[in-house]
Design a protein around this motif. Structure first.
Motif, PDB file in Angstrom:
ATOM      1  N   TYR A  59      21.445  16.969   3.133  1.00 39.59           N
ATOM      2  CA  TYR A  59      22.228  17.152   1.908  1.00 39.59           C
ATOM      3  C   TYR A  59      21.831  18.450   1.196  1.00 39.59           C
ATOM      4  O   TYR A  59      22.670  19.278   0.837  1.00 39.59           O
ATOM      5  N   ARG A  60      20.527  18.645   1.026  1.00 41.50           N
ATOM      6  CA  ARG A  60      20.074  19.817   0.275  1.00 41.50           C
ATOM      7  C   ARG A  60      20.331  21.113   1.037  1.00 41.50           C
ATOM      8  O   ARG A  60      20.660  22.136   0.440  1.00 41.50           O
ATOM      9  N   GLU A  81      18.015   6.536  -0.439  1.00 44.67           N
ATOM     10  CA  GLU A  81      17.172   6.556   0.752  1.00 44.67           C
ATOM     11  C   GLU A  81      15.724   6.181   0.398  1.00 44.67           C
ATOM     12  O   GLU A  81      15.100   5.350   1.054  1.00 44.67           O
ATOM     13  N   GLY A 137       4.621   7.978   3.005  1.00 39.02           N
ATOM     14  CA  GLY A 137       5.173   9.317   2.832  1.00 39.02           C
ATOM     15  C   GLY A 137       6.207   9.417   1.723  1.00 39.02           C
ATOM     16  O   GLY A 137       6.804  10.463   1.519  1.00 39.02           O
ATOM     17  N   PRO A 139       1.481  13.468   2.266  1.00 34.85           N
ATOM     18  CA  PRO A 139       2.143  13.081   3.516  1.00 34.85           C
ATOM     19  C   PRO A 139       2.953  14.239   4.105  1.00 34.85           C
ATOM     20  O   PRO A 139       3.513  15.048   3.360  1.00 34.85           O
ATOM     21  N   GLU A 178       9.211  13.766   6.769  1.00 31.12           N
ATOM     22  CA  GLU A 178       9.880  13.399   8.013  1.00 31.12           C
ATOM     23  C   GLU A 178      10.551  14.601   8.672  1.00 31.12           C
ATOM     24  O   GLU A 178      10.436  14.810   9.869  1.00 31.12           O
ATOM     25  N   GLU A 234      19.819  10.666  -1.940  1.00 27.57           N
ATOM     26  CA  GLU A 234      18.366  10.779  -1.737  1.00 27.57           C
ATOM     27  C   GLU A 234      17.631   9.643  -2.422  1.00 27.57           C
ATOM     28  O   GLU A 234      16.670   9.088  -1.897  1.00 27.57           O
ATOM     29  N   ILE A 242       2.520   5.020  -0.737  1.00 27.96           N
ATOM     30  CA  ILE A 242       1.987   6.380  -0.643  1.00 27.96           C
ATOM     31  C   ILE A 242       1.745   6.758   0.815  1.00 27.96           C
ATOM     32  O   ILE A 242       2.103   7.846   1.253  1.00 27.96           O
ATOM     33  N   LYS A 243       1.180   5.820   1.566  1.00 24.92           N
ATOM     34  CA  LYS A 243       0.906   6.101   2.981  1.00 24.92           C
ATOM     35  C   LYS A 243       2.192   6.339   3.767  1.00 24.92           C
ATOM     36  O   LYS A 243       2.193   7.082   4.743  1.00 24.92           O
ATOM     37  N   ASP A 246      14.467  21.377  -4.641  1.00 24.70           N
ATOM     38  CA  ASP A 246      13.060  21.222  -4.268  1.00 24.70           C
ATOM     39  C   ASP A 246      12.668  22.069  -3.056  1.00 24.70           C
ATOM     40  O   ASP A 246      12.202  21.556  -2.028  1.00 24.70           O
ATOM     41  N   PHE A 296      12.969  13.470   3.641  1.00 26.83           N
ATOM     42  CA  PHE A 296      13.615  12.531   4.546  1.00 26.83           C
ATOM     43  C   PHE A 296      14.900  13.153   5.082  1.00 26.83           C
ATOM     44  O   PHE A 296      15.545  13.963   4.406  1.00 26.83           O
ATOM     45  N   ALA A 297      15.264  12.753   6.299  1.00 25.98           N
ATOM     46  CA  ALA A 297      16.328  13.428   7.042  1.00 25.98           C
ATOM     47  C   ALA A 297      17.626  13.597   6.247  1.00 25.98           C
ATOM     48  O   ALA A 297      18.172  14.700   6.144  1.00 25.98           O
ATOM     49  N   GLN A 298      18.098  12.496   5.689  1.00 28.19           N
ATOM     50  CA  GLN A 298      19.374  12.526   4.973  1.00 28.19           C
ATOM     51  C   GLN A 298      19.322  13.508   3.811  1.00 28.19           C
ATOM     52  O   GLN A 298      20.242  14.268   3.568  1.00 28.19           O
ATOM     53  N   SER A 299      18.203  13.452   3.122  1.00 24.58           N
ATOM     54  CA  SER A 299      18.014  14.285   1.948  1.00 24.58           C
ATOM     55  C   SER A 299      17.969  15.760   2.335  1.00 24.58           C
ATOM     56  O   SER A 299      18.554  16.614   1.660  1.00 24.58           O
TER      57      SER A 299
END
Lengths: 387, 477
Positions: free
Chosen positions: A245-246, B299, B254, A191, A194, B296, B251-252, A221, A239-242
């Motif tokens: 943060y990173r 989330e 993401g 995928p 985001e 994370e 999985i789809k 990561d 993902f945005a929040q992550s």
């Protein structure tokens, strides 16, 4: 889309270099063409990554099309001549991508045409995300190819885990057509995250590899660590929040190397990494292009004695692109080192003198030679290219 | 299981062979007493047993090379052995073979955090590789269930996976280099600290070649910085189909969890009886683990919850503590032990496209009813790697054969739906005679050519991987 309405391409013609071109459009035709070949064949997909060579061209770009795409299973199967752009567009429509970020070498090599899946696999072409997501060979789940006797061989399959028999998939990836003509490949896809952000530190040179190492040894990561004209770049995705943060945590860690800017604009982030991936810094620049794969901490020392005019580091320093004076032998300049150097771009005269691929130690060379002899007993596939 | 005829010439020269090995190895490294060689008569596929001619336990690459040279000169087959945990019979000896155990070679040779790698002797156990670096915040990703016991040598031979390979890949994706001793005793360095091959990717074909190309004595492995944290969630469903659909949706969407484990009702029940993990009473159970910092994890689990809720789960249990996490994993991790408690069982390892999951589970259920043997399913759902456990009674005449036939039918089904015979255990002898289901003559011929190059006399790990009929011309050559 291929062909639609245009005049049909004849099965045999002379290309702009006056080379004889044999055009095939199915696996059976490949097998026939190989069996009937009176001499050497240069296998061509889109013709964007050619290193030269002798013999008739076997043009496989007509073997094209996506055979299967299951987004929920993260797998795609396509014919080897399928344009990479077509695959990327189909994946993007489902929010997926080839995670290993295959490079486009047209700008670097001054070639035209459409990069194909087969060429990408044959060259094991992987971009900046190789440090985190693995190489092209790691995403390759299965292959079909025609060997030098004209036999059709399949290996692997279309599932994520497969240890049934020997892994010829890896062997074929990066074999530059010397073991067989690829006709179909299955790939693992992932995928598209985001969000993506890139930390940029300017002004580093000697400390660039150390800064990238700091990022890559953190738990955040990192999906890209490169150094070039745009500065030292560290990418994070998710993902945005992550990502927020990173990015903040990494910025703290990297502060000791210099001022850290965080680029969040998706277009600019994509542009930065496309530049690294395709080595945009060397496009149109005079000189030969070499590609060096080494232990990251060895890279600065090797670069110092390379005599390079300009360098771009990728993979945290594990991959170095060098722009060298024309005709210079990088391997001679470096002396013995652990890793390998490939001559990617050079004039015909240099090519005739310096092998494109790193000469292997005798014991390894004997194994490679043995494999080539068995897969291509007549020695007709891209002869001499890899040794 | 048919094995090739024992080579009488080798058997007749036993004392000469042992003397030859003693001449190049320390006294305690050569075992030929039948009461002691019996310890090497099988691996974890214990239905098949055969004591070897002798066993050797070298301590260095030089000793491995010297011993192989002796065996090569005398035409003695050699079966490399890591820790003997193969479920496929990968380390099963033949009566005329010498077992070469690498267990005494277990040092850490180099730890290099800056370059994210560790170099170890190949006899070192999988878990102790992580053990050597975890205090400094790193880990080695492939984590086969047998990781406490299994050796890196065996992991490389079988290209082992594990529960967490959905995110981190299997052995081949985490292997940078090996020291390989060929059958003729020559030592070859393949790969190293850099990434990807400069020529043909020999490392790629060595990994997963089941000890048939050479003996790996040292390995350079990629290590990764440990994520800040990890948390599992347990989700129960009232049908396998719905659980399968939920996996595909996750999985789809993401989300890429590090693990998605799937258990069906028979397995849930057995684990519950055995480990009392507090699993819900339902048809299918998913254990999904995500990693990262607290925020994370929240989330990702939030997203997984949203998706799961669309599939009406009977239970959604998010771990709130280290204790609860352990409990969620407890049942899954004791699945094999739980099964062993009830019955003898055979563990299969086919992989299928994730989309075929509901169909395959339904077919396995029907086949189970037809043949009268129970099956429990536990598997890595994210990558379609199934581990059906067929229960049988070893003391009941004919039950093992019935079980094997049933197992073969399940694996054929896996191939039929687009999958493969083995996802992480290897072919060994167990699936050797099924290779033809997945590969045609030319496909196997191409693989055997590789062995011709590395081991021209076909002495390494004989009678494995390829059906005997397919390899006979080569083995007798």
């Amino acid at each position: 889309m291929r062909g639609g309405g245009a005049a049909p391409v004849p099965p045999e013609y002379l290309d702009h270099n006056e080379s004889r071109v044999v055009r095939v459009s199915s696996e059976i035709e490949v097998a026939d063409a190989v069996r009937d070949a009176p001499g050497p064949l240069r296998i061509r997909g889109g013709g964007t990554r050619e290193f030269g060579g002798a013999g008739a061209v076997l043009d496989v770009s007509g073997i094209a099309g996506i055979t299967l795409y299951e987004p929920g299973a993260l797998t795609l199967v396509a014919k080897a001549g399928t344009p990479l752009a077509e695959v990327e567009a189909v994946l993007a429509a489902e929010g997926q991508r080839l995670a290993f970020e295959p490079a486009d070498w047209r700008g670097l090599l001054g070639t035209s045409g459409e990069p194909t899946l087969g060429g990408m696999v044959a060259g094991n072409v992987s971009g900046p995300r190789r440090v985190q997501a693995g190489a092209c060979r790691d995403a390759l789940l299965g292959v079909r190819f025609v060997d030098g006797t004209g036999a059709v061989i399949k290996n692997g399959g279309r599932v994520m885990k497969n240890v049934t028999g020997y892994d010829l998939v890896k062997l074929v990836a990066g074999s530059w057509g010397t073991l067989g003509v690829l006709t179909e490949v299955s790939l693992k896809v992932l995928p598209v995250p985001e969000t993506s952000a890139t930390l940029v530190i300017g002004g580093l040179d000697g400390a660039a590899v150390a800064a990238m190492t700091e990022a890559l040894t953190s738990p955040y990561d990192v999906t890209g660590a490169a150094h070039g004209p745009e500065g030292t770049l560290v990418r994070i995705e998710g993902f945005a929040q992550s990502v927020a943060y990173r990015a903040a945590e990494l910025a703290k860690r990297l502060a000791r190397f210099g001022a850290v800017e965080v680029e969040r604009d998706p277009v600019r982030v994509a542009g930065l990494w496309r530049g690294v991936r395709d080595v945009a810094a060397f496009h149109g620049a005079e000189g030969d292009v070499w590609r060096l794969s080494v232990k990251p901490s060895d890279a600065p020392g090797l670069v110092a004695r390379s005599g390079a005019r300009q360098v771009v580091y990728d993979w945290g320093g594990g991959l170095v692109w060098l722009l060298m004076p024309e005709g210079a032998d990088l391997r001679a300049a470096l002396g013995p080192f652990a890793g390998h150097a490939t001559l990617i771009r050079a004039g015909a005269e240099t090519r005739a003198r310096i092998p494109a691929f790193q000469p292997e130690p005798p014991a390894v060379a004997a194994l490679s030679r043995g494999l080539r002899q068995r897969f291509d007993p007549r020695g007709i596939f891209n002869p001499g290219l890899m040794g | 299981m048919e094995m090739p005829a024992v080579d009488a010439r080798v058997m007749a020269r036993k004392s000469e062979i042992v003397a030859g090995l003693r001449a190049v190895l320390p006294a305690d490294a050569v075992i030929d007493d039948p009461t002691e060689t019996k310890a090497y008569e099988c691996d974890a596929l214990s239905a098949y047993r055969c004591p070897p001619l002798a066993a050797i336990l070298p301590r260095s690459t030089a000793e491995v090379a010297a011993a192989l040279k002796v065996c090569d000169a005398m035409g003695v087959p050699v079966v490399p052995r890591g820790a003997g945990t193969s479920l496929a019979g990968g380390a099963l000896p033949t009566a005329d073979s010498v077992i070469l155990g690498v267990a005494r070679m277990n040092r850490v040779l180099e730890v290099d955090y800056a370059n994210r790698l560790i170099r170890v002797d190949a006899g070192r156990t999988n878990l102790s590789v992580t053990g050597a670096v975890e205090a400094d915040g790193f880990f080695y990703a492939p984590d086969p269930s047998s990781q406490l016991a299994c050796a890196i040598a065996g992991n490389i031979a079988m290209n082992s996976g594990g529960a967490h390979c959905l995110k981190y890949g299997v052995t081949t994706n985490n292997l940078l280099g090996v020291t390989l001793v060929l059958m003729d005793g020559s030592v070859v360095e393949i790969g190293g600290a850099h990434m990807d091959a400069g020529g043909l990717d020999l490392l790629g074909v060595i990994c997963g070649s089941e000890g048939q190309l050479g003996v790996v004595t040292e390995a350079t492995l990629r290590i990764l910085p440990k994520p800040e944290g990890a948390r599992p969630v347990l989700i129960g469903f009232n049908s396998n189909e719905v659980a399968g659909a939920c996996v595909a949706d996750i999985i789809k969407a993401g989300v890429l969890p590090v693990a998605i484990e799937f258990m069906d009702r028979p397995c849930i029940r057995a684990c519950e009886d055995f480990a009392r993990a507090g699993y819900p009473d339902c048809e299918a159970l998913l254990i999904i683990e995500v990693e990262g910092a607290e925020a994370e994890i929240d989330e990702q689990l939030g997203l997984i919850r949203q998706i799961a809720m669309r599939h009406d789960p009977v239970e959604f249990r998010e771990s709130g503590s280290e204790e609860e996490s352990k409990k969620i994993w407890l049942g899954r991790k004791s699945a094999f032990g739980a099964m062993g408690q009830i019955n003898d069982y055979m563990c299969l390892d086919g992989t299928i496209p994730v989309s075929a999951l509901p169909h395959v589970l339904k077919r396995i259920g029907e086949m189970s009813r037809d043949c009268g043997l129970d099956v429990a399913n536990v598997f890595h759902a994210g990558d379609g790697n199934m581990h059906p456990l067929i229960l049988y009674d070893a003391n009941k005449p004919g039950d093992l054969e019935l079980c094997e036939a049933f197992g073969a039918d399940i694996l054929k089904l896996c191939v039929e739906v687009g999958g493969c015979l083995t996802g992480e255990h290897g072919v060994g002898i167990e699936k050797r005679d099924l290779m033809g289901v997945q590969y045609d003559g030319p496909d196997m011929e191409a693989q055997m050519r590789v062995k011709d190059v590395f081991d021209p006399k076909w002495l390494l790990n004989p009678a494995k991987v390829f059906p005997l009929a397919a390899s006979s011309g080569r083995r007798d050559g």
